[in-house]
Structures are given as C-alpha cells and as structure tokens.
Design a protein around this motif. Structure first.
Motif, short mmCIF file in Angstrom:
data_model
loop_
_atom_site.label_atom_id
_atom_site.label_comp_id
_atom_site.label_asym_id
_atom_site.label_seq_id
_atom_site.Cartn_x
_atom_site.Cartn_y
_atom_site.Cartn_z
N SER A 10 2.45 -30.13 86.59
CA SER A 10 1.02 -30.03 86.33
C SER A 10 0.61 -30.84 85.11
O SER A 10 -0.55 -31.21 84.95
CB SER A 10 0.61 -28.57 86.15
N GLU A 11 1.55 -31.10 84.22
CA GLU A 11 1.30 -31.94 83.06
C GLU A 11 2.62 -32.51 82.55
O GLU A 11 3.70 -32.02 82.87
CB GLU A 11 0.62 -31.15 81.94
N SER A 93 -2.33 -34.45 81.57
CA SER A 93 -2.30 -33.80 82.88
C SER A 93 -1.72 -34.73 83.94
O SER A 93 -1.72 -35.96 83.77
CB SER A 93 -3.72 -33.37 83.28
#
Length: 312
Positions: A10-11, A93
């Motif tokens: 996700s990041e 991100s």
C-alpha cells in the motif's frame, strides 16, 4: 501472509540518498539550489528560443524540446526528495510510486531518443548543407520530436502494467525515488518478464540511439575532415562539441544504471548514477549548450534585458 503483502504494497518507504538523517539535512540546500538552477536555466532557454524568430530552426526546436524534457525529468524526482527531507517523511503511496516511476521512464525515454534526433539534425546540417532546409522540413521535425513522446507513452505504460501484477514482500526501497530496478528486487513473485522487458527497452532506448549517434558522428567527422579551411573545421567541431558533451553525460549515467551487470551494480552506484541523470545533467545541459553558442547567448541576453527594462 497475503494480508501482510497487501499491507506492504500500500506504500513504500524511500530510504533516500544518505543513511544518516543529519547527512540528508546537509543535502537539502544543495539539491534545492540544483533544482532552482535547473528550472531557471531551462525555462530561460525555452522562452528565449520561443521569443526569438532567428532561433526558429530545427536545431533550436529540438533544444527547446530537450530543455522541456530535462525540466520535467528533474521535477518528477527532486521536489519529492526535498519534501521528504524537510518533513522527515519517507513514505510514498503505491499509486504515487507507480506514477512517479511512469513519468521517470516516460521523460527518460524521450530524453534519450531526442538526443539521437539532434545528432541526426547535426548530420544533415554538416553532411548535406545544401539540402538541409528541404530535408529538415517542419513536418519531419514535428515527427522526429513528437515520435519519441508517443513511443515513450506506450513503453512506460507497459512497465507500469507489468509492475502492477507483482506482489512485494518488503516496502523499504533503497533509493530516493521509485525506480524500476530496485523495486523489482523487492518482489516476492517471479519478475523475470519484467527483467526481460527492461533489457529489451534498454536496447531500444539506450543502445539503439547510441549506435545511431555513433553512426551520425562518424559521417560528420569524415565530412569535417574534408573541409579545406582550418576555421571551417573548427567551427563545425565547435557546433558538435556541446551535443557530444550531453551525449557523454546521458549515456554514461544511464548505462551505469540499466546496462551494467548486476554483479558490479550496488545501491550506492545506482543512486549516484540516478543523481547525475535526474538532477545534475538537467542542470548542466543549458550551460553546455549556451556556453559556445553565440546566437543563444544573445537571445538570452535580450530576453533578460527586456525583463529588466519592463520591471524598472
């Protein structure tokens, strides 16, 4: 395990240029100055060429395109690094990482192919001077300048689509921006297709343009040596010297990142080459091209004089 992979993807954490935070603090003013000079000089060249009709020639048309690409290439990476240093936040991100990677490859590919187009322009100007205006027509110049943008769009998009199918086991990226090669090392799924595509693209956008440049300058050197006067030969070599300096900067750094064997490639070398490519080269190119170019220096002088006069 699947949830962990999804969370890590996700990041990403960009570890940056320096391992010690205090070292990165020292880098902030340096890269801020580099970026400010890059923006100022490249914008000056673009505006000077656009505003002076004497510079509305194929050579300066390609130079204005190169300045635009250099400006965009530096803007894609350096501001994010400066913000990360200032805010102490190293995260990016997943969508932003892919976006940054897309534009890095997009402008990088345009840069490489555009420099080969500029070599062809020099070849026609020196080897076929009587037919130069006929060969380098506005239509051909538009195709030579616009073709790399279209080509780069599809190549960069393919890179992103191939990356999007991977699952990453770690989210710590040993770099200061989202680059393809270090990101592939974080993949815990098979990335062989990506690596093959990287080699194919490197051959198309690094090796092939470089071969074209070598072929063009081989013909140029042969033609220059046939010029009877020493002054004519000096002028021809002076015209090409700026472009050759840019070629050496560009292909020296990109080769170190994408064509060197993995056995001799380290994170430090990759970051050093990336700094040269994304920050130093875009800053130096305007100085290299304007150093021996009287027409461009005169256009820049007139532009600055007009701005000073209008503001006073």
């Amino acid at each position: 395990m699947e949830a962990q992979n999804q969370t890590s993807a996700s990041e990403f954490i960009l570890l940056g240029l320096a391992e010690m935070p205090e070292h990165e603090t020292l880098l902030f003013p340096l890269f801020l100055c580099i970026y400010a000079v890059t923006v100022t000089r490249n914008l000056l060249i673009i505006v000077a060429i656009s505003s002076d009709y004497h510079l509305h020639t194929p050579m300066y048309f390609f130079l204005a395109n190169l300045s635009l690409v250099d400006l965009c290439l530096a803007t894609n990476t350096v501001p994010k690094m400066l913000v990360s240093i200032q805010t102490k936040s190293k995260s990016i991100s997943y969508p932003c990482c892919l976006t940054q990677m897309y534009f890095f490859h997009f402008f990088g590919i345009v840069d490489s192919v555009l420099i080969a187009m500029m070599a062809y322009d020099h070849f026609v100007a020196i080897c076929h001077p009587l037919h130069y205006t006929t060969i380098m027509s506005p239509r051909l110049c538009g195709l030579l300048a616009g073709g790399p943008w279209i080509f780069s769009f599809f190549i960069s998009l393919t890179h992103i689509l191939l990356i999007a199918r991977l699952v990453f086991g770690s989210n710590e990226l040993p770099h200061y921006f989202c680059d393809l090669t270090p990101l592939l090392r974080l993949s815990c799924t098979d990335a062989s297709v990506n690596k093959i595509f990287v080699l194919i693209v490197a051959g198309m956008v690094i090796a092939s343009p470089f071969i074209c440049i070598l072929a063009s300058y081989t013909r140029i050197i042969v033609a220059i040596m046939k010029v009877p006067s020493a002054g004519g030969r000096k002028k021809a070599f002076s015209t090409c010297s700026s472009h050759l300096s840019v070629v050496a900067l560009l292909y020296g750094t990109t080769t170190g990142v994408y064509l060197c064997p993995s056995s001799v490639r380290t994170a430090v070398k990759e970051k050093a080459s990336a700094v040269m490519y994304t920050a130093v080269t875009p800053m130096l190119n305007p100085f290299i091209y304007s150093l021996r170019n009287r027409d461009l220096k005169e256009a820049l002088r007139k532009l600055i004089a007009r701005k000073v006069t209008s503001s006073s």
